[in-house]
Design a protein around this motif. Structure first.
Motif, PDB file in Angstrom:
ATOM      1  N   ALA A  51       0.872  -1.172   0.000  1.00  0.00           N
ATOM      2  CA  ALA A  51       0.000   0.000   0.000  1.00  0.00           C
ATOM      3  C   ALA A  51       0.909   1.222   0.000  1.00  0.00           C
ATOM      4  O   ALA A  51       2.011   1.194   0.548  1.00  0.00           O
ATOM      5  N   GLN A  52       0.433   2.286  -0.624  1.00  0.00           N
ATOM      6  CA  GLN A  52       1.219   3.515  -0.684  1.00  0.00           C
ATOM      7  C   GLN A  52       1.204   4.225   0.670  1.00  0.00           C
ATOM      8  O   GLN A  52       0.279   4.066   1.467  1.00  0.00           O
ATOM      9  N   VAL A  53       2.246   5.002   0.925  1.00  0.00           N
ATOM     10  CA  VAL A  53       2.385   5.782   2.155  1.00  0.00           C
ATOM     11  C   VAL A  53       2.376   7.269   1.783  1.00  0.00           C
ATOM     12  O   VAL A  53       3.066   7.665   0.842  1.00  0.00           O
ATOM     13  N   PRO A  54       1.603   8.106   2.495  1.00  0.00           N
ATOM     14  CA  PRO A  54       0.887   7.812   3.736  1.00  0.00           C
ATOM     15  C   PRO A  54      -0.593   7.475   3.571  1.00  0.00           C
ATOM     16  O   PRO A  54      -1.250   7.124   4.549  1.00  0.00           O
ATOM     17  N   GLY A  55      -1.150   7.577   2.361  1.00  0.00           N
ATOM     18  CA  GLY A  55      -2.595   7.468   2.200  1.00  0.00           C
ATOM     19  C   GLY A  55      -3.151   6.065   2.164  1.00  0.00           C
ATOM     20  O   GLY A  55      -4.359   5.872   2.177  1.00  0.00           O
ATOM     21  N   ARG A  56      -2.300   5.059   2.091  1.00  0.00           N
ATOM     22  CA  ARG A  56      -2.671   3.649   2.027  1.00  0.00           C
ATOM     23  C   ARG A  56      -3.536   3.340   0.799  1.00  0.00           C
ATOM     24  O   ARG A  56      -4.424   2.490   0.832  1.00  0.00           O
ATOM     25  N   GLY A  57      -3.258   4.030  -0.292  1.00  0.00           N
ATOM     26  CA  GLY A  57      -3.943   3.755  -1.543  1.00  0.00           C
ATOM     27  C   GLY A  57      -3.174   2.761  -2.393  1.00  0.00           C
ATOM     28  O   GLY A  57      -2.235   2.093  -1.932  1.00  0.00           O
ATOM     29  N   GLU A  58      -3.575   2.653  -3.664  1.00  0.00           N
ATOM     30  CA  GLU A  58      -2.907   1.761  -4.601  1.00  0.00           C
ATOM     31  C   GLU A  58      -1.425   2.117  -4.729  1.00  0.00           C
ATOM     32  O   GLU A  58      -1.035   3.269  -4.501  1.00  0.00           O
ATOM     33  N   PRO A  59      -0.598   1.157  -5.126  1.00  0.00           N
ATOM     34  CA  PRO A  59       0.822   1.457  -5.339  1.00  0.00           C
ATOM     35  C   PRO A  59       1.059   2.590  -6.334  1.00  0.00           C
ATOM     36  O   PRO A  59       2.078   3.281  -6.248  1.00  0.00           O
ATOM     37  N   SER A  60       0.127   2.793  -7.262  1.00  0.00           N
ATOM     38  CA  SER A  60       0.278   3.849  -8.265  1.00  0.00           C
ATOM     39  C   SER A  60      -0.205   5.207  -7.774  1.00  0.00           C
ATOM     40  O   SER A  60      -0.046   6.209  -8.475  1.00  0.00           O
ATOM     41  N   SER A  61      -0.793   5.275  -6.587  1.00  0.00           N
ATOM     42  CA  SER A  61      -1.293   6.545  -6.061  1.00  0.00           C
ATOM     43  C   SER A  61      -0.133   7.394  -5.544  1.00  0.00           C
ATOM     44  O   SER A  61       0.958   6.886  -5.278  1.00  0.00           O
ATOM     45  N   PHE A  74       3.681 -14.683  -2.880  1.00  0.00           N
ATOM     46  CA  PHE A  74       2.583 -13.815  -3.285  1.00  0.00           C
ATOM     47  C   PHE A  74       2.806 -12.397  -2.775  1.00  0.00           C
ATOM     48  O   PHE A  74       3.493 -12.175  -1.780  1.00  0.00           O
ATOM     49  N   VAL A  75       2.178 -11.447  -3.471  1.00  0.00           N
ATOM     50  CA  VAL A  75       2.118 -10.056  -3.024  1.00  0.00           C
ATOM     51  C   VAL A  75       0.645  -9.711  -2.833  1.00  0.00           C
ATOM     52  O   VAL A  75      -0.138  -9.763  -3.786  1.00  0.00           O
ATOM     53  N   GLY A  76       0.266  -9.397  -1.601  1.00  0.00           N
ATOM     54  CA  GLY A  76      -1.120  -9.067  -1.292  1.00  0.00           C
ATOM     55  C   GLY A  76      -1.372  -7.574  -1.408  1.00  0.00           C
ATOM     56  O   GLY A  76      -0.526  -6.758  -1.038  1.00  0.00           O
ATOM     57  N   CYS A  77      -2.539  -7.212  -1.926  1.00  0.00           N
ATOM     58  CA  CYS A  77      -2.906  -5.802  -2.098  1.00  0.00           C
ATOM     59  C   CYS A  77      -3.782  -5.376  -0.927  1.00  0.00           C
ATOM     60  O   CYS A  77      -5.008  -5.489  -0.983  1.00  0.00           O
ATOM     61  N   GLU A  78      -3.156  -4.901   0.137  1.00  0.00           N
ATOM     62  CA  GLU A  78      -3.902  -4.483   1.318  1.00  0.00           C
ATOM     63  C   GLU A  78      -3.948  -2.955   1.358  1.00  0.00           C
ATOM     64  O   GLU A  78      -3.293  -2.312   2.176  1.00  0.00           O
ATOM     65  N   TYR A  79      -4.714  -2.392   0.438  1.00  0.00           N
ATOM     66  CA  TYR A  79      -4.830  -0.941   0.366  1.00  0.00           C
ATOM     67  C   TYR A  79      -6.288  -0.535   0.241  1.00  0.00           C
ATOM     68  O   TYR A  79      -7.168  -1.374   0.032  1.00  0.00           O
ATOM     69  N   ARG A  80      -6.530   0.758   0.382  1.00  0.00           N
ATOM     70  CA  ARG A  80      -7.877   1.307   0.220  1.00  0.00           C
ATOM     71  C   ARG A  80      -7.980   1.896  -1.183  1.00  0.00           C
ATOM     72  O   ARG A  80      -7.346   2.921  -1.465  1.00  0.00           O
ATOM     73  N   PRO A  81      -8.759   1.292  -2.070  1.00  0.00           N
ATOM     74  CA  PRO A  81      -8.883   1.847  -3.424  1.00  0.00           C
ATOM     75  C   PRO A  81      -9.378   3.287  -3.373  1.00  0.00           C
ATOM     76  O   PRO A  81     -10.276   3.626  -2.594  1.00  0.00           O
TER      77      PRO A  81
END
Length: 214
Positions: A155-165, A186-193
Motif C-alpha cells: 500500500a502507498q504511504v501515507p494514504g494507504r492507496g494503490e501502489p500507483s497513487s 505472493f504479493v497481497g494488495c492491502e490498500y484502500r482503493p
C-alpha cells in the motif's frame, strides 16, 4: 469468534486473504488464553497477531512479560500449524499511525522473536506500508529480512492507496528489488482503493504485460 479463558482474551478474525489469530495480553495472565479456539484451517498461511499493550500501561514496563507470553503462544501455535503443513506469519504493524498500542511494530523486533522461537514454519510478513512508516530504509530492510519473509503486502504511504497513487514509495523499484533478491511468494494488495476496485487495479497492467496473466 471472540472468547475468554481465565484472564486472557483471544479472537479468531477472518479476512478476504486468510485467517488471523488475535492474541491479547493481560498483566499476570498465562499463555493459555491465546490458545483456546486455535483450529487448523485449510489455508497455507495464517497471521498470528501479537496483541496490544494494555490501555494506560507503559510499554517498556510490560515488554518483557508480553514477549514471554507471545513466545509461549507462538511455540504452541507452531506445533498446531505444523500438523496441517501451515505457516504462521508475524506482521509488524506501525504504532505511529495505525495502532499505537500494538506490541509488534518493527521488522527487527519480529525477526528477533522468530529467532528466539526457532520454528521453521513461522515466518515474517512484510507489509511495506507499515515498514516504511516505522523504519524507512526499505532497500536495506528488504535485503536483510527477505530470507525469512513468507508473504508481502503493499500500500502507498501515507494514504494507504494503490501502489500507483501519490506517495513516498517507488513501487516499480521495490517490485524489481523483490524480484532481484529472489522473492517467489505472493504479493497481497492491502490498500484502500481511491475509487472503484476494478479501476484501481489498472496499475497491474504494466506487470501483466511483462509477466503475462496468471
Amino acid at each position: 469468534m471472540p472468547g475468554r479463558c481465565g484472564s486472557k482474551w483471544y479472537a479468531l478474525e477472518t479476512w478476504g486473504t486468510g485467517l488471523g489469530l488475535a492474541q491479547s495480553y493481560c498483566p499476570g495472565g498465562g499463555a493459555e488464553g491465546g490458545r483456546e479456539g486455535l483450529q487448523p484451517h485449510l489455508l497455507h498461511r495464517i497471521h498470528l497477531m501479537a496483541g496490544r499493550v494494555p490501555q494506560g500501561v507503559d510499554r517498556a514496563a510490560v515488554k518483557g512479560e508480553m514477549e514471554m507470553v507471545f513466545l509461549e503462544n507462538l511455540r504452541h501455535a507452531a506445533g498446531v500449524l505444523a500438523q496441517e503443513n501451515l505457516v504462521g506469519l508475524l506482521e509488524p504493524i506501525n504504532t505511529r499511525i495505525t495502532d499505537p498500542r500494538y506490541f509488534l511494530d518493527t521488522p527487527r523486533q519480529a525477526a528477533a522473536i522468530l529467532q528466539k522461537v526457532g520454528r521453521p514454519n513461522l515466518q515474517l510478513q512484510m507489509d511495506i506500508f507499515h515498514w516504511q512508516i516505522m523504519d524507512g530504509n526499505m532497500t536495506g530492510n528488504i535485503r536483510e529480512f527477505l530470507p525469512i519473509v513468507g508473504h508481502v503486502q503493499v500500500a502507498q504511504v501515507p494514504g494507504r492507496g494503490e501502489p500507483s497513487s501519490p506517495g513516498e514509495l517507488n513501487f516499480p523499484y521495490l517490485f524489481q528489488l523483490l524480484e532481484d533478491e529472489g522473492y517467489k511468494g505472493f504479493v497481497g494488495c492491502e490498500y484502500r482503493p481511491q475509487g472503484e476496485t476494478v479501476a484501481g487495479l489498472s496499475w497491474l497492467r504494466s506487470y501483466q504485460d511483462r509477466w503475462g496473466h496468471p
